[in-house]
Every structure is written in C-alpha cells, then in structure tokens.
Design a protein around this motif. Structure first.
Motif: not given
Length: 407
Positions: A100-112, A126-141
């Motif tokens: 969020d705007v105060n830099n509070n972070s809430y995390e979840t993990i996608s299922t299989f 704002r949304i940040v993806l954390k998986k080695p080798g992947f980033v969120i598509q620029e148009s969705q940043n």
C-alpha cells in the motif's frame, strides 16, 4: 488469508466525549493505548478512513471499572481474487505482494492451478511478483484501486519470463570472422533475427529453453544447430564455423590460336591479393580449384615473350566458369622509319619490309609494330634499286626513330 491475519489498521482515531464535549483525541497506532480519565459517563467515537464512524455511548468510568477497555472494530476488507499466468499457462507457487501507499505489505501465494485470493484493507496497492525468472508484465505494473470496502475484485495477472543471454562468433574454416552473417534464433513461437558485426560477433537476449539457431551468409553453406539455454544462465563464446561454397575456374591460354603450355596464371581478388595459381598443360588448359563463390576476381599472366595480361574483373557463381579463354599478344617494338631521297621526304612510295609492302606517308614516314623478338629488318625499294638490312639490337629507344637515306 482470513481477516484475523490482517495487521491492525493503524489509521484509527479515538475521540472521547463527556457531556458532548471532547475530552481527548487519541491516535490508535498500537493495539493497546493507555490514557487517564476522571470518573464519569463517556461516549467513544472511532474515526477511520474506511467506514463510517463507530460510536459507543454511555461508557461508565469509575474506580470499580476494569482498567482495560477492549473496543472491537468490525472487520472491513476488500477481497482480491484472480489467476496468474505466462503465455496462457497458469503458474503456481508465485508469491504476490500487495504493497500500500504506506509501504505495508500483504502477501499471498498462487496455488498449483495459478489462482489466488486475499483479503486486504481497502487501499490502493502496487503488485510485486516474487518467483525466480518472472516479473509482472510491464503493462500491469500499475497502482490498483481496492478502496471500496467489502468489494470483490477479480484480477488476471500476466507474468513475463526474464530473458537469458546468448553471445557468439561466426567464422570460416580458417577462423577468420565473417561479418554481416544472417542469424535467426527460434524458441517456440519466440523468433529473433540479427546480423554478425564487422568482427563476426553477435549477442542477443531470448527466452530460455530449446534454441534452434540458423546461420546464413552468401557464399557459404547454411548452418544450423540446436542448443539448450537454461533459466538464469547465459551462453557465451559460442563459435559457429561456416563452410564456403566453392567452384572452379578453367579455360585455355593461347597466342594467335596456338595453345601455350607451361604458362603460369595467377588468380587475384579485387584487392589484387593472390588467391591461386595454375600452370597450363600442353594443350593450353588451366584450372583454378576450390575458389570461393560470390566474389569478384581477375586473372593475370606475366611472361617475357608476351604482353602482360589482366582480365576484366568477373563474378564467380556457384556453377563455376569453364570457358575463361585467354589469348596472349606478343610484345611489340614500335619503329618509326623516315625515308629521304636527296634530302627530301620519299612521299607515297611502296617499301617492302620483311617481305611485306608498306607505303610512306606524305612526310616519308612508316610506322612499324614489330614483335619484340625481331632482331633485324630487311628493306627493299624496287623503284630505287635500294636494299638495306638494319640490326635492331643497335637501337635502344622505344619508340624508335630511324632516318634512312635512299641512294
């Protein structure tokens, strides 16, 4: 991801009133907030930036009151659900951070199956993806607006796979760099075309996986290879060697249609550099073998008995050349003969020289083009009963000027 796991909201304000007058205003930045109050009846108002104010009336405070007052704020959240995929394939095990705007972070993990769900305090994120080798598509940043309480938001997130690097050099069999070679690299539906630089080098980034590489260059045989490029890795120092397409050049060499043997011929490129040599056989036949095609060449011949020969530049194609015939010209000596009779030009008179009839011009001159090997000339002017043999070895200049007195 139940609401109980969400961190306490830090933007609450507690307003304490007595007899409709504000006694204290407290920012609730912690779970427990100590304060001192006199005995009496109070109203508690909780302000927040998410829902309407919460009012608790008639709270009695005296010496018998429990010193700890617990105020329960009804849970308010926005629900975000969705899928995460790459090239229409769902991806599991991706950590998704909502910040969020105060830099509070809430995390979840996608299922299989690539789906996810999370309850969030109504905010912008704002949304940040954390998986080695992947980033969120620029148009969705983007900044996502989840500010409506109790609303369900559906998202479809696209992850881009990070590119890996490949670098190499295109050379020939002599390890000479080949510039401007056409290089195509294919990985599934991903396709890249590029050219080698002046030093034969190339470099590009591409999705990891099984790579199909093809190299083409005019004058060389096409070359292809398959290699694997792993994630978080690179390929460097890849050397690709091309075989040249070769052809032959052949023909005959002669002088006045007479074949010449043991004549050395030299094949040169446009810069004049020697590419190959050949020696004619008894039939005047010569041949240059295994010459690179799609380049321009010329043939030179140098021999004492004949004029130096230089062919016009020609382009060698894949079918080769089989009729590159050469006719040598004998070397010549130019000799100007001036004929005088009684100190006057012998004009327009027939003169026999080496059994061939010539005619003097108005000034008494005859120009002879003699083979370089000619040692002497025999002059005969019948009308004047004049004969003379001239030894050419006594003449040192070229063109030569010789005055002959007819007596």
């Amino acid at each position: 991801n139940s609401i109980e796991k969400i961190k306490p909201h830090k933007k609450l304000t507690l307003i304490i009133l007595k007899n409709s007058n504000i006694v204290k205003t407290i920012k609730l930045d912690n779970t427990f907030t100590p304060t001192e109050l006199e005995n009496g009846i109070y109203d508690f108002v909780i302000e927040n930036n998410i829902t309407e104010n919460l009012i608790f009336r008639g709270i009695k405070i005296d010496n018998n009151t429990n010193k700890i007052i617990v105020i329960s704020v009804p849970p308010v959240h926005a629900t975000v659900k969705g899928f995460i995929k790459n090239n229409n394939q769902f991806i599991g095990g991706v950590k998704i951070d909502f910040i969020d705007v105060n830099n509070n972070s809430y995390e979840t993990i996608s299922t299989f199956a690539g789906d996810f769900s999370i309850n969030l305090p109504p905010q912008k994120y704002r949304i940040v993806l954390k998986k080695p080798g992947f980033v969120i598509q620029e148009s969705q940043n983007l900044i996502y607006d989840f500010t409506i309480p109790n609303e369900v938001y559906n998202l479809s997130l696209d992850a881009e796979e990070l590119l890996s690097n490949i670098q190499g050099t295109i050379v020939d069999k002599k390890n000479t760099p080949i510039p401007n070679a056409n290089i195509s690299i294919k990985n599934g539906d991903y396709f890249i075309e590029l050219k080698s630089d002046l030093f034969g080098n190339f470099e590009t980034s591409i999705l990891p996986g099984l790579l199909f590489i093809k190299v083409e260059k005019e004058g060389y045989k096409s070359f292809g290879l398959v290699t694997k490029l792993g994630r978080f890795s690179s390929i460097s120092g890849l050397e690709i060697s091309l075989d040249p397409i070769l052809a032959n050049i052949s023909g005959t060499i002669s002088s006045s249609f007479s074949p010449k043997k043991n004549i050395q011929l030299t094949l040169r490129n446009e810069e004049g550099e020697v590419v190959a040599t050949s020696l004619s056989n008894e039939h005047g036949f010569y041949e240059f073998y295994d010459i690179k095609v799609n380049q321009k060449y010329f043939i030179s011949v140098g021999t004492q008995d004949y004029k130096h020969y230089y062919s016009k530049p020609f382009l060698l194609k894949e079918e080769g050349i089989t009729n590159k015939n050469i006719i040598l010209q004998e070397r010549e000596t130019r000799l100007y003969l001036e004929f005088l009779f009684e100190n006057k030009p012998l004009s327009k008179k027939d003169v026999i020289i080496n059994n061939k009839i010539y005619k003097t011009d108005t000034n008494g001159f005859i120009l002879l083009n003699l083979s370089e090997g000619t040692k002497s000339i025999n002059i005969n002017i019948k009308n004047y009963n004049f004969r003379k043999i001239i030894n050419l070895r006594d003449i040192n200049t070229n063109p030569n000027h010789l005055t002959i007195e007819v007596r």
